[in-house]
Design a protein around this motif. Structure first.
Motif, PDB file in Angstrom:
ATOM      1  N   GLN A 288       0.854  -1.178   0.000  1.00  0.00           N
ATOM      2  CA  GLN A 288       0.000   0.000   0.000  1.00  0.00           C
ATOM      3  C   GLN A 288       0.892   1.232   0.000  1.00  0.00           C
ATOM      4  O   GLN A 288       1.953   1.234   0.625  1.00  0.00           O
ATOM      5  N   LYS A 289       0.484   2.257  -0.698  1.00  0.00           N
ATOM      6  CA  LYS A 289       1.288   3.468  -0.785  1.00  0.00           C
ATOM      7  C   LYS A 289       1.616   4.003   0.607  1.00  0.00           C
ATOM      8  O   LYS A 289       0.749   4.074   1.467  1.00  0.00           O
ATOM      9  N   GLY A 290       2.877   4.342   0.796  1.00  0.00           N
ATOM     10  CA  GLY A 290       3.319   4.883   2.077  1.00  0.00           C
ATOM     11  C   GLY A 290       3.851   3.843   3.046  1.00  0.00           C
ATOM     12  O   GLY A 290       4.380   4.195   4.105  1.00  0.00           O
ATOM     13  N   ALA A 291       3.735   2.548   2.712  1.00  0.00           N
ATOM     14  CA  ALA A 291       4.192   1.484   3.614  1.00  0.00           C
ATOM     15  C   ALA A 291       5.709   1.325   3.490  1.00  0.00           C
ATOM     16  O   ALA A 291       6.217   0.339   2.975  1.00  0.00           O
ATOM     17  N   ARG A 292       6.418   2.305   4.018  1.00  0.00           N
ATOM     18  CA  ARG A 292       7.865   2.406   3.796  1.00  0.00           C
ATOM     19  C   ARG A 292       8.700   1.846   4.946  1.00  0.00           C
ATOM     20  O   ARG A 292       9.921   1.754   4.832  1.00  0.00           O
ATOM     21  N   THR A 293       8.077   1.532   6.081  1.00  0.00           N
ATOM     22  CA  THR A 293       8.820   0.952   7.193  1.00  0.00           C
ATOM     23  C   THR A 293       8.270  -0.432   7.508  1.00  0.00           C
ATOM     24  O   THR A 293       7.101  -0.729   7.252  1.00  0.00           O
ATOM     25  N   MET A 294       9.126  -1.290   8.075  1.00  0.00           N
ATOM     26  CA  MET A 294       8.751  -2.680   8.277  1.00  0.00           C
ATOM     27  C   MET A 294       9.522  -3.290   9.441  1.00  0.00           C
ATOM     28  O   MET A 294      10.523  -2.734   9.911  1.00  0.00           O
ATOM     29  N   SER A 295       9.037  -4.442   9.884  1.00  0.00           N
ATOM     30  CA  SER A 295       9.773  -5.272  10.833  1.00  0.00           C
ATOM     31  C   SER A 295       9.543  -6.720  10.442  1.00  0.00           C
ATOM     32  O   SER A 295       8.394  -7.125  10.185  1.00  0.00           O
ATOM     33  N   TYR A 296      10.631  -7.507  10.387  1.00  0.00           N
ATOM     34  CA  TYR A 296      10.510  -8.922  10.059  1.00  0.00           C
ATOM     35  C   TYR A 296      10.582  -9.749  11.335  1.00  0.00           C
ATOM     36  O   TYR A 296      11.509  -9.598  12.134  1.00  0.00           O
ATOM     37  N   ASP A 297       9.607 -10.617  11.526  1.00  0.00           N
ATOM     38  CA  ASP A 297       9.561 -11.531  12.665  1.00  0.00           C
ATOM     39  C   ASP A 297       9.977 -12.907  12.160  1.00  0.00           C
ATOM     40  O   ASP A 297       9.196 -13.609  11.520  1.00  0.00           O
ATOM     41  N   GLU A 298      11.224 -13.283  12.439  1.00  0.00           N
ATOM     42  CA  GLU A 298      11.754 -14.529  11.885  1.00  0.00           C
ATOM     43  C   GLU A 298      11.083 -15.758  12.492  1.00  0.00           C
ATOM     44  O   GLU A 298      10.951 -16.786  11.839  1.00  0.00           O
ATOM     45  N   LYS A 299      10.664 -15.664  13.726  1.00  0.00           N
ATOM     46  CA  LYS A 299      10.048 -16.814  14.375  1.00  0.00           C
ATOM     47  C   LYS A 299       8.738 -17.211  13.703  1.00  0.00           C
ATOM     48  O   LYS A 299       8.454 -18.397  13.505  1.00  0.00           O
ATOM     49  N   SER A 300       7.927 -16.232  13.327  1.00  0.00           N
ATOM     50  CA  SER A 300       6.644 -16.512  12.680  1.00  0.00           C
ATOM     51  C   SER A 300       6.708 -16.368  11.163  1.00  0.00           C
ATOM     52  O   SER A 300       5.731 -16.665  10.481  1.00  0.00           O
ATOM     53  N   ASP A 301       7.849 -15.921  10.648  1.00  0.00           N
ATOM     54  CA  ASP A 301       8.015 -15.638   9.212  1.00  0.00           C
ATOM     55  C   ASP A 301       6.927 -14.681   8.722  1.00  0.00           C
ATOM     56  O   ASP A 301       6.253 -14.927   7.734  1.00  0.00           O
ATOM     57  N   ARG A 302       6.776 -13.596   9.457  1.00  0.00           N
ATOM     58  CA  ARG A 302       5.821 -12.556   9.087  1.00  0.00           C
ATOM     59  C   ARG A 302       6.560 -11.234   8.909  1.00  0.00           C
ATOM     60  O   ARG A 302       7.502 -10.923   9.639  1.00  0.00           O
ATOM     61  N   ILE A 303       6.122 -10.463   7.934  1.00  0.00           N
ATOM     62  CA  ILE A 303       6.624  -9.112   7.716  1.00  0.00           C
ATOM     63  C   ILE A 303       5.498  -8.150   8.053  1.00  0.00           C
ATOM     64  O   ILE A 303       4.370  -8.284   7.547  1.00  0.00           O
ATOM     65  N   TYR A 304       5.786  -7.192   8.923  1.00  0.00           N
ATOM     66  CA  TYR A 304       4.786  -6.202   9.325  1.00  0.00           C
ATOM     67  C   TYR A 304       5.172  -4.850   8.734  1.00  0.00           C
ATOM     68  O   TYR A 304       6.322  -4.414   8.834  1.00  0.00           O
ATOM     69  N   LEU A 305       4.206  -4.197   8.102  1.00  0.00           N
ATOM     70  CA  LEU A 305       4.388  -2.864   7.556  1.00  0.00           C
ATOM     71  C   LEU A 305       3.268  -1.973   8.079  1.00  0.00           C
ATOM     72  O   LEU A 305       2.199  -2.472   8.454  1.00  0.00           O
ATOM     73  N   VAL A 306       3.507  -0.657   8.099  1.00  0.00           N
ATOM     74  CA  VAL A 306       2.453   0.272   8.528  1.00  0.00           C
ATOM     75  C   VAL A 306       2.273   1.381   7.496  1.00  0.00           C
ATOM     76  O   VAL A 306       3.226   1.794   6.831  1.00  0.00           O
ATOM     77  N   THR A 307       1.051   1.839   7.398  1.00  0.00           N
ATOM     78  CA  THR A 307       0.747   2.955   6.515  1.00  0.00           C
ATOM     79  C   THR A 307      -0.604   3.542   6.912  1.00  0.00           C
ATOM     80  O   THR A 307      -1.234   3.096   7.872  1.00  0.00           O
ATOM     81  N   ALA A 308      -1.039   4.545   6.182  1.00  0.00           N
ATOM     82  CA  ALA A 308      -2.343   5.176   6.417  1.00  0.00           C
ATOM     83  C   ALA A 308      -2.769   5.865   5.124  1.00  0.00           C
ATOM     84  O   ALA A 308      -1.942   6.112   4.229  1.00  0.00           O
ATOM     85  N   GLN A 309      -4.018   6.182   5.035  1.00  0.00           N
ATOM     86  CA  GLN A 309      -4.499   6.943   3.886  1.00  0.00           C
ATOM     87  C   GLN A 309      -4.106   8.411   4.044  1.00  0.00           C
ATOM     88  O   GLN A 309      -4.014   8.927   5.163  1.00  0.00           O
ATOM     89  N   THR A 310      -3.874   9.070   2.919  1.00  0.00           N
ATOM     90  CA  THR A 310      -3.494  10.479   2.946  1.00  0.00           C
ATOM     91  C   THR A 310      -4.388  11.296   2.025  1.00  0.00           C
ATOM     92  O   THR A 310      -4.966  10.774   1.072  1.00  0.00           O
TER      93      THR A 310
END
Length: 340
Positions: A288-310
Motif C-alpha cells: 500500500q502506498k506509504g508502507a515504507r517501514t517494516m519489521s521482520y519476525d523470523e520466528k513466525s516468518d511474518r513481515i509487518y508494515l504500517v501505513t495510512a491513507q493520505t
C-alpha cells in the motif's frame, strides 16, 4: 562419464537455485489490522517471544498482539516517537523521542515509562548492543550518537559522527553500524571503546536509510533512494552488490533461514532479494502506498508494515519545500505479509 557428471551437477544446481527462488515467491498480504488514531509514523519492531508489535505513532507507541491483531496498550507522553529497542532481559525497552531530544526507558509489562534520558538533538534510529549492555541512540540533527548504560540508565558517551545518522544495526560481537544519510556511507563503531573506527562509502547509494544485517555471513543491507539496496561486507567495508528495489525505501529486514533481504518501499511495494544467489530481486509484493517501514519476525516468518491513507499533497513552499499530504485520521493500519 565426466561430461554426464558435469551435466548432472549443473542440472542439480539449476534445480536448487529454482527451488530457492520459488520459495521466496509466495509472499502476499494475509491480514490488515486497523489501529486508527492520528499522527505520522516511523519505525516498528516485532518482539517474537512476547508476540507483540511496537509501532511508533506520533506522540505514542502502539502495542499490538500479533496473535490477534488487537491493540493491547500504548506507551504515551512523547513529542515524536521514532525507534524502539528491546533489552534481552525481557523487562525493559527504549524509545527515541525526536522532538523531545530524549530516550525513554519503559517497562514491557505495564508499558509505563520508568525513566527519561536526555540525548542529542532529534534521536531517531536506536539499537541495543548486547556485549556491552548499552543502548545507542542516533541523533539526526546533532550528528552524533548517545550511548546509554542499560544497568544505570545513564549516558556514558556521546560520539561525534561525520553526518546525519539513520538506522543502525549491531552484529552481537561489539560492533555497531549506522547509515549516514547525507554522506552516502556507513560508519563502523566499536562498542567497547565507544569510538567510530571506520567510514565506508556506499557507491551508487543515495540517502541510505534503513539497514538490515546478516550476522552469519557478515553482510549489511542498506536501502537507498534511486531504487537500490547496497550490500556491504561487514568485516572489510567493501561493497559486494547493488540490488534493485522499489522507490522510496525507509526500512529493511533479513530472513537468515532462507537468506532473503527485504526492502519496504513507499511506492506500495515490498522487494524480496535473494542474498544467497547473486542478490537478485526474486519477488515484488504489492502493499500500500506509504508502507515504507517494516519489521521482520523470523520466528513466525511474518513481515509487518504500517501505513495510512493520505489527502491531496499540498504545494511546496519556501518554508516547506517537501510538503507532505495530511494523514486521514483513523486510517493507521498494519499490513501483515506472509507465505501462501
Amino acid at each position: 562419464m565426466g561430461r554426464r557428471i558435469a551435466l548432472f551437477s549443473l542440472a542439480m544446481f539449476s534445480v536448487l537455485a529454482a527451488v530457492q527462488a520459488s520459495a521466496a515467491q509466495n509472499y502476499h498480504i494475509i491480514d490488515k489490522w486497523l489501529i486508527g488514531g492520528q499522527g505520522s509514523w516511523d519505525y516498528l519492531l516485532a518482539d517474537s517471544e512476547a508476540h507483540l508489535l511496537y509501532l511508533t505513532h506520533g506522540p505514542r507507541v502502539e502495542v499490538v498482539d500479533t496473535l490477534t491483531g488487537k491493540a493491547v496498550g500504548a506507551i504515551t507522553g512523547f513529542k515524536s516517537t521514532h525507534g524502539i529497542a528491546l533489552d534481552p532481559d525481557g523487562k525493559t525497552g527504549y524509545i527515541s523521542d525526536g522532538q523531545g531530544n530524549s530516550v525513554a526507558v519503559f517497562d514491557r509489562k505495564s508499558f509505563a515509562v520508568i525513566k527519561t534520558v536526555a540525548a542529542g538533538t532529534n534521536p531517531d534510529g536506536i539499537a541495543y548492543e548486547p556485549t556491552t549492555k548499552t543502548v545507542w541512540a542516533f541523533n539526526g540533527r546533532s550528528n552524533d550518537a548517545t550511548v546509554i548504560d542499560a544497568a544505570t540508565k545513564q549516558v556514558i558517551a556521546t560520539i561525534k559522527l561525520p553526518g546525519k545518522p539513520e538506522f543502525p544495526q549491531v552484529d552481537g560481537k561489539g560492533h555497531v553500524f549506522v547509515n549516514i544519510e547525507d554522506k552516502n556511507s556507513i560508519v563502523l563503531l566499536d562498542a567497547g571503546s565507544k569510538t567510530a573506527t571506520a567510514t565506508w562509502p556506499l557507491a551508487g547509494c543515495e540517502s541510505p536509510s534503513g539497514m538490515a544485517i546478516d550476522r552469519e555471513h557478515h553482510r549489511l543491507f542498506s536501502v537507498c533512494d534511486g531504487k537500490k539496496m547496497a550490500v556491504t561486507d561487514a568485516l572489510s567495508g567493501k561493497q559486494i552488490a547493488l540490488a534493485p528495489i522499489g522507490d522510496g525505501p525507509d526500512a529493511a529486514g533479513y530472513d537468515s533461514k532462507r537468506q532473503l533481504a527485504f526492502s519496504s518501499n513507499s511506492d506500495a511495494t515490498l522487494t524480496v532479494i535473494d542474498a544467497a544467489h547473486g542478490y537478485k530481486a526474486v519477488e515484488t509484493i504489492a502493499t500500500q502506498k506509504g508502507a515504507r517501514t517494516m519489521s521482520y519476525d523470523e520466528k513466525s516468518d511474518r513481515i509487518y508494515l504500517v501505513t495510512a491513507q493520505t489527502g491531496p499533497k499540498p504545494a511546496a513552499t519556501v518554508e516547506n519545500p517537501r510538503a507532505r499530504p495530511a494523514i486521514v485520521p483513523g486510517t493507521f493500519t498494519v499490513l501483515v505479509v506472509g507465505r501462501k
